[in-house]
Motif scaffolding. Sequence first.
Motif, PDB file in Angstrom:
ATOM      1  N   ILE A 205       0.832  -1.201   0.000  1.00  0.00           N
ATOM      2  CA  ILE A 205       0.000   0.000   0.000  1.00  0.00           C
ATOM      3  C   ILE A 205       0.867   1.253   0.000  1.00  0.00           C
ATOM      4  CG2 ILE A 205      -1.612   1.336   1.426  1.00  0.00           C
ATOM      5  CD1 ILE A 205      -2.983  -1.305   2.098  1.00  0.00           C
ATOM      6  N   ILE A 206       1.964   1.217   0.720  1.00  0.00           N
ATOM      7  CA  ILE A 206       2.834   2.394   0.768  1.00  0.00           C
ATOM      8  C   ILE A 206       3.570   2.605  -0.552  1.00  0.00           C
ATOM      9  CG2 ILE A 206       4.932   3.332   1.827  1.00  0.00           C
ATOM     10  CD1 ILE A 206       3.996   2.122   4.465  1.00  0.00           C
ATOM     11  N   PHE A 207       4.103   1.538  -1.127  1.00  0.00           N
ATOM     12  CA  PHE A 207       5.026   1.706  -2.253  1.00  0.00           C
ATOM     13  C   PHE A 207       4.413   1.479  -3.633  1.00  0.00           C
ATOM     14  CE2 PHE A 207       7.992   0.758   1.274  1.00  0.00           C
ATOM     15  CZ  PHE A 207       8.680   1.954   1.232  1.00  0.00           C
ATOM     16  N   MET A 208       3.157   1.055  -3.736  1.00  0.00           N
ATOM     17  CA  MET A 208       2.539   0.878  -5.058  1.00  0.00           C
ATOM     18  C   MET A 208       2.216   2.235  -5.663  1.00  0.00           C
ATOM     19  SD  MET A 208      -0.120  -2.310  -5.080  1.00  0.00           S
ATOM     20  CE  MET A 208      -0.764  -1.948  -6.681  1.00  0.00           C
ATOM     21  N   LYS A 209       2.634   2.415  -6.897  1.00  0.00           N
ATOM     22  CA  LYS A 209       2.335   3.684  -7.580  1.00  0.00           C
ATOM     23  C   LYS A 209       0.914   3.681  -8.133  1.00  0.00           C
ATOM     24  CE  LYS A 209       6.345   5.480  -6.963  1.00  0.00           C
ATOM     25  NZ  LYS A 209       6.488   6.506  -5.963  1.00  0.00           N
ATOM     26  N   ASN A 210       0.486   2.571  -8.716  1.00  0.00           N
ATOM     27  CA  ASN A 210      -0.859   2.469  -9.304  1.00  0.00           C
ATOM     28  C   ASN A 210      -1.775   1.731  -8.349  1.00  0.00           C
ATOM     29  OD1 ASN A 210       0.135   3.676 -11.625  1.00  0.00           O
ATOM     30  ND2 ASN A 210       0.737   1.727 -12.508  1.00  0.00           N
ATOM     31  N   PHE A 211      -2.083   2.357  -7.234  1.00  0.00           N
ATOM     32  CA  PHE A 211      -2.948   1.729  -6.233  1.00  0.00           C
ATOM     33  C   PHE A 211      -4.377   1.711  -6.764  1.00  0.00           C
ATOM     34  CE2 PHE A 211      -5.148   1.701  -2.029  1.00  0.00           C
ATOM     35  CZ  PHE A 211      -4.629   0.496  -1.593  1.00  0.00           C
ATOM     36  N   PRO A 212      -5.063   0.557  -6.722  1.00  0.00           N
ATOM     37  CA  PRO A 212      -6.386   0.454  -7.360  1.00  0.00           C
ATOM     38  C   PRO A 212      -7.487   1.279  -6.702  1.00  0.00           C
ATOM     39  CG  PRO A 212      -5.767  -1.624  -6.325  1.00  0.00           C
ATOM     40  CD  PRO A 212      -4.608  -0.702  -6.182  1.00  0.00           C
ATOM     41  N   LEU A 213      -7.342   1.678  -5.453  1.00  0.00           N
ATOM     42  CA  LEU A 213      -8.351   2.506  -4.801  1.00  0.00           C
ATOM     43  C   LEU A 213      -7.945   3.973  -4.884  1.00  0.00           C
ATOM     44  CD1 LEU A 213      -8.971   0.419  -1.575  1.00  0.00           C
ATOM     45  CD2 LEU A 213     -10.361   0.479  -3.632  1.00  0.00           C
ATOM     46  N   ALA A 214      -8.933   4.829  -5.019  1.00  0.00           N
ATOM     47  CA  ALA A 214      -8.658   6.262  -5.109  1.00  0.00           C
ATOM     48  C   ALA A 214      -8.444   6.815  -3.698  1.00  0.00           C
ATOM     49  CB  ALA A 214      -9.807   6.976  -5.796  1.00  0.00           C
ATOM     50  N   MET A 215      -7.197   6.874  -3.286  1.00  0.00           N
ATOM     51  CA  MET A 215      -6.839   7.424  -1.977  1.00  0.00           C
ATOM     52  C   MET A 215      -5.756   8.478  -2.173  1.00  0.00           C
ATOM     53  SD  MET A 215      -6.483   4.037   0.428  1.00  0.00           S
ATOM     54  CE  MET A 215      -6.384   4.848   2.001  1.00  0.00           C
ATOM     55  N   GLU A 216      -5.802   9.489  -1.354  1.00  0.00           N
ATOM     56  CA  GLU A 216      -4.728  10.466  -1.380  1.00  0.00           C
ATOM     57  C   GLU A 216      -3.454   9.805  -0.850  1.00  0.00           C
ATOM     58  OE1 GLU A 216      -5.556  14.162   0.501  1.00  0.00           O
ATOM     59  OE2 GLU A 216      -7.610  14.199  -0.256  1.00  0.00           O
ATOM     60  N   PRO A 217      -2.297  10.237  -1.323  1.00  0.00           N
ATOM     61  CA  PRO A 217      -1.044   9.610  -0.871  1.00  0.00           C
ATOM     62  C   PRO A 217      -0.842   9.668   0.639  1.00  0.00           C
ATOM     63  CG  PRO A 217      -0.641  10.963  -2.795  1.00  0.00           C
ATOM     64  CD  PRO A 217      -2.070  11.204  -2.389  1.00  0.00           C
ATOM     65  N   THR A 218      -1.295  10.729   1.277  1.00  0.00           N
ATOM     66  CA  THR A 218      -1.138  10.845   2.729  1.00  0.00           C
ATOM     67  C   THR A 218      -1.931   9.764   3.456  1.00  0.00           C
ATOM     68  OG1 THR A 218      -0.974  13.239   2.433  1.00  0.00           O
ATOM     69  CG2 THR A 218      -1.332  12.440   4.663  1.00  0.00           C
TER      70      THR A 218
END
Length: 76
Positions: free
Chosen positions: A37-50
Amino acid sequence: MLNNIVNNIKKKSLRERFLLVLGILFFLVYLVLGLFIIFMKNFPLAMEPTYRFAFGVLLIVYASFRFLRIINDNND
């Protein structure tokens, strides 16, 4: 230290050993999931990086809590 842990594992019943392996497996699952979750660039859920970083850190902290419980239960 390692010899003591091996002797404690040998003293456990089959059910207790299975639960120990299951606990270690879930510790690894939470740890790897937090790192993904921390290091994936293309995370499938729309979440802000913070929020994504905070959620990943929370999962890693929970994994470390589970690891400490496994270690403490194994010393008994």
